[in-house]
Structures are given as structure tokens and as C-alpha cells.
Design an enzyme around this catalytic site. Structure first.
Site, PDB file in Angstrom:
ATOM      1  N   ASP A 274      25.851  -8.441 -22.777  1.00 47.63           N
ATOM      2  CA  ASP A 274      25.194  -9.758 -22.759  1.00 47.63           C
ATOM      3  C   ASP A 274      25.944 -10.720 -21.838  1.00 47.63           C
ATOM      4  OD1 ASP A 274      22.837  -9.922 -24.189  1.00 47.63           O
ATOM      5  OD2 ASP A 274      23.842 -10.122 -26.130  1.00 47.63           O
TER       6      ASP A 274
ATOM      7  N   LYS B 111      14.237  -4.515 -27.141  1.00 43.69           N
ATOM      8  CA  LYS B 111      15.388  -3.960 -26.424  1.00 43.69           C
ATOM      9  C   LYS B 111      15.530  -2.468 -26.727  1.00 43.69           C
ATOM     10  CE  LYS B 111      17.574  -8.480 -26.347  1.00 43.69           C
ATOM     11  NZ  LYS B 111      18.490  -9.453 -26.961  1.00 43.69           N
TER      12      LYS B 111
ATOM     13  N   GLN C 232      22.569  -9.732 -31.792  1.00 42.99           N
ATOM     14  CA  GLN C 232      21.491 -10.685 -31.548  1.00 42.99           C
ATOM     15  C   GLN C 232      21.830 -12.057 -32.141  1.00 42.99           C
ATOM     16  OE1 GLN C 232      18.667  -9.906 -29.689  1.00 42.99           O
ATOM     17  NE2 GLN C 232      18.250 -12.091 -29.794  1.00 42.99           N
TER      18      GLN C 232
END
Ligand code: NAP
Length: 291
Positions: free
Chosen positions: A119, A52, A96
Site C-alpha cells: 500500500d 482485491k 484494509q
């Protein structure tokens, strides 16, 4: 059979994002800025976060990587998120997953301000998605929609089976494919570990989205001739053919299913690349909203 090629589609979308970033910065505005927070040393999580951050660099985004040891106190993590919520120079925050057991994932997700939740996991954003209001769509289902769109696949009227009902993949995917939109307008069946007659249900599907986490779970006898197969699974299995002794396989028995279907995503090189692309699109959107 045609491959739904994540490399090709993500390269195309990334070019578009890059151009938009150039336009933003040429107009004297800030480039998108993503903060990634990694807790612990899970190798898969480290690899996802590294990818990412690398993508941010390639697209002209700014990125900040924050790492914590696995035993970090929940409060420390929540306070850091609050700090980034207040920081006007940050557009997107991602933590994460999975997190160590002593940290509540729900609390972490709810602490991220919805306007920076790229997200798309915050209850406010999931609620907006359910109502078809503008929001950040969770990256994996969003990436799959972008993939279907790129190949001009019209899903209206199709029977779709989504296997897996996680909050981040299966459940949002099933909602998105059933809503009144294109891609969408499918008649969706969600399967999970308590489903009976899995083979029968899958055999009637025009599209199967497999998000289970079980190597080669979807076999050729479960697939209708000409079906579209989207394989979300990423499973590490032992291999004598690689240096590392492992290779990645999906939730679909690719070799035996490929000749039966019309389209299929490979693993690797399919949904995973689209997921990162979708995350970058969400970060760009957050930046445009925050300018
Ligand atoms: P998850 O949270 O573990 O959920 C797995 C789902 O599969 C659950 O709903 C579970 O049912 C269902 N399931 C498990 N065994 C089953 C069985 N034998 N028959 C039917 N259903 C079964 O997983 P996830 O986070 O959604 O991820 C799924 C897979 O996708 C994993 O391999 C993950 O690594 C991969 N993934 C890939 C990407 C990408 O970008 N490509 C992104 C996210 C995840 P219950 O609810 O009944 O337990």
C-alpha cells in the site's frame, strides 16, 4: 471532453501484469502472493477487499484473506502481521483501512515490513517516495499517474490543485505531481478544509485532483475551460433509480463539469479501478524483489 476511462486502462495494464506473472511462473518461480487483512464488517471495506482478492485470482496471483471481528485485540492483529512478515512465501501485506478506534492505524502500518508494504503507507516507503527513491507508491496516486501516462498527458509546467491532504491520497499526490518527473513538474497547490478562496484557486488550475469525500463538491464555476479533472471521491448517495436505494458519486459535479474540461475521470469506472491496478503492480514488484 475525453473520458479518462479506468476500465479501459486498467484492463490494458492487467494484461501486461498477467503476462509478467506467466513469465515468472514459467521460469519456475513463485507467483506474487498478497495477504489482505480485514477487520470488522464495514460494507465498503468488505467490497474493496473482495475486489482485491478477485483481481489477484484474475492475474494469477496467490491471495490469502484473513478476517477478524471488529473487537479483535490490537496485539492479535500485530502478531499476525509479524507472522506474515517472516513468511517467505508472502510478498505483500495490506490491512484494509479504516480500523476500529481501539486499534492504532499508525502501529499497524509501522508493523508491516517495508518490503511487503504494497500500500506504500509505511513511513520508510513514504520517505523514499519523497526522495524519489524506488519504492511502493501509494496505490491511488500511483494509479492516477498510470492513467495520465496512458493518455499521454504531459503535465510539465501545469498548475495543479489537489483538494484534500490525507496521507493516503492528497499529500502523496501533491508530492508526486510536483517532483522532477513526467508526469510531474507541476506547480502544486494543496487545498483543505481551512483553505480560503477555493473557487479562485481552482479556477486557475490546469489539473484538479479532488480527494475530499464530499459529493459534487467541485462545481462547474470552479473549473477553467479545458482543465483536466481527476475525481478520487467515492460517496454513497441516496437514489430512487437503483434497487439498493443508493448510488456512487464522486467529489466532482460530473454532469455540469464534463463539458467544460478536456479530460475527466468518471465515478465509478475511473480512479477506483486504477487504484486496484496500482496495488497489483506494487505486489508484482514486491514479488520480483523477494525472489
Ligand atoms: P480523508 O482522509 O477524509 O481526507 C479528506 C480531505 O479533504 C482532508 O484533507 C480534508 O481537509 C479535506 N476536506 C474535507 N472537507 C473539505 C472542504 N469542505 N473543503 C476543502 N477540503 C476539505 O479522505 P481520503 O481518504 O483522502 O479520501 C477522500 C475521498 O476519496 C473519499 O471519498 C474516499 O472514499 C475516496 N477514496 C477513493 C479512492 C479510490 O480508489 N478511488 C481511494 C481512497 C479514497 P482537512 O485535512 O483540513 O480535514
Amino acid at each position: 471532453m475525453e473520458l479518462l476511462d479506468g476500465k479501459l486502462v486498467s484492463a490494458h495494464i492487467k494484461e501486461e501484469i498477467k503476462k509478467q506473472v506467466q513469465e515468472i511462473t514459467s521460469a519456475g518461480k513463485r507467483a506474487p502472493h498478497l495477504v489482505a487483512i480485514l477487520v470488522g464488517e464495514n460494507p465498503a471495506s468488505q467490497a474493496y477487499v473482495a475486489s482485491k482478492v478477485k483481481n489477484c485470482g484474475e492475474l494469477g496471483f496467490e491471495s490469502t484473506l484473513v478476517t477478524y471481528d471488529a473487537d479483535v485485540a490490537e496485539e492479535v492483529l500485530l502478531n499476525k502481521i509479524k507472522e506474515f512478515n517472516e513468511n517467505k512465501l508472502v510478498d505483500g501485506i495490506l490491512v484494509q483501512l479504516p480500523l476500529p478506534k481501539h486499534i492504532s492505524e499508525d502501529k499497524v502500518i509501522e508493523t508491516i515490513h517495508p518490503s511487503k508494504d504494497v500500500d506504500g503507507f509505511h513511513p520508510v516507503n513514504l520517505g523514499k517516495m519523497m526522495l524519489s527513491l524506488p519504492t511502493f507508491i501509494p496505490a491511488t496516486p500511483y494509479g492516477i499517474l498510470l492513467m495520465l501516462q496512458h493518455y499521454g498527458i504531459k503535465t510539465t509546467g501545469m498548475n495543479c490543485v489537489v483538494i484534500g491532504r490525507s496521507n493516503i491520497v492528497g499529500t502523496p499526490m501533491s508530492l508526486l505531481l510536483s517532483r522532477n518527473a513526467e508526469p510531474g513538474n507541476c506547480t502544486v497547490t494543496i487545498c483543505h478544509s481551512k483553505t480560503k478562496n477555493m473557487k479562485e484557486i481552482c479556477s486557475a488550475a490546469d489539473i484538479i485532483v479532488a480527494a475530499i469525500g464530499k459529493p459534487k463538491f467541485v462545481t462547474a464555476d470552479m473549473v477553467k475551460q479545458g482543465a483536466i479533472i481527476v475525481d478520487v471521491g467515492i460517496n454513497r448517495v441516496e437514489s430512487t433509480e437503483t434497487k439498493s436505494g443508493f448510488r456512487l458519486v464522486g467529489d466532482v459535479d460530473f454532469e455540469n463539469v464534463k463539458d467544460k474540461c478536456s479530460f475527466i475521470t468518471p465515478v465509478p469506472g475511473g480512479v477506483g479501478l486504477m487504484t486496484i491496478c496500482a496495488l497489483m503492480k506494487n505486489t508484482l514488484l514486491a514479488n520480483l524483489n523477494n525472489q
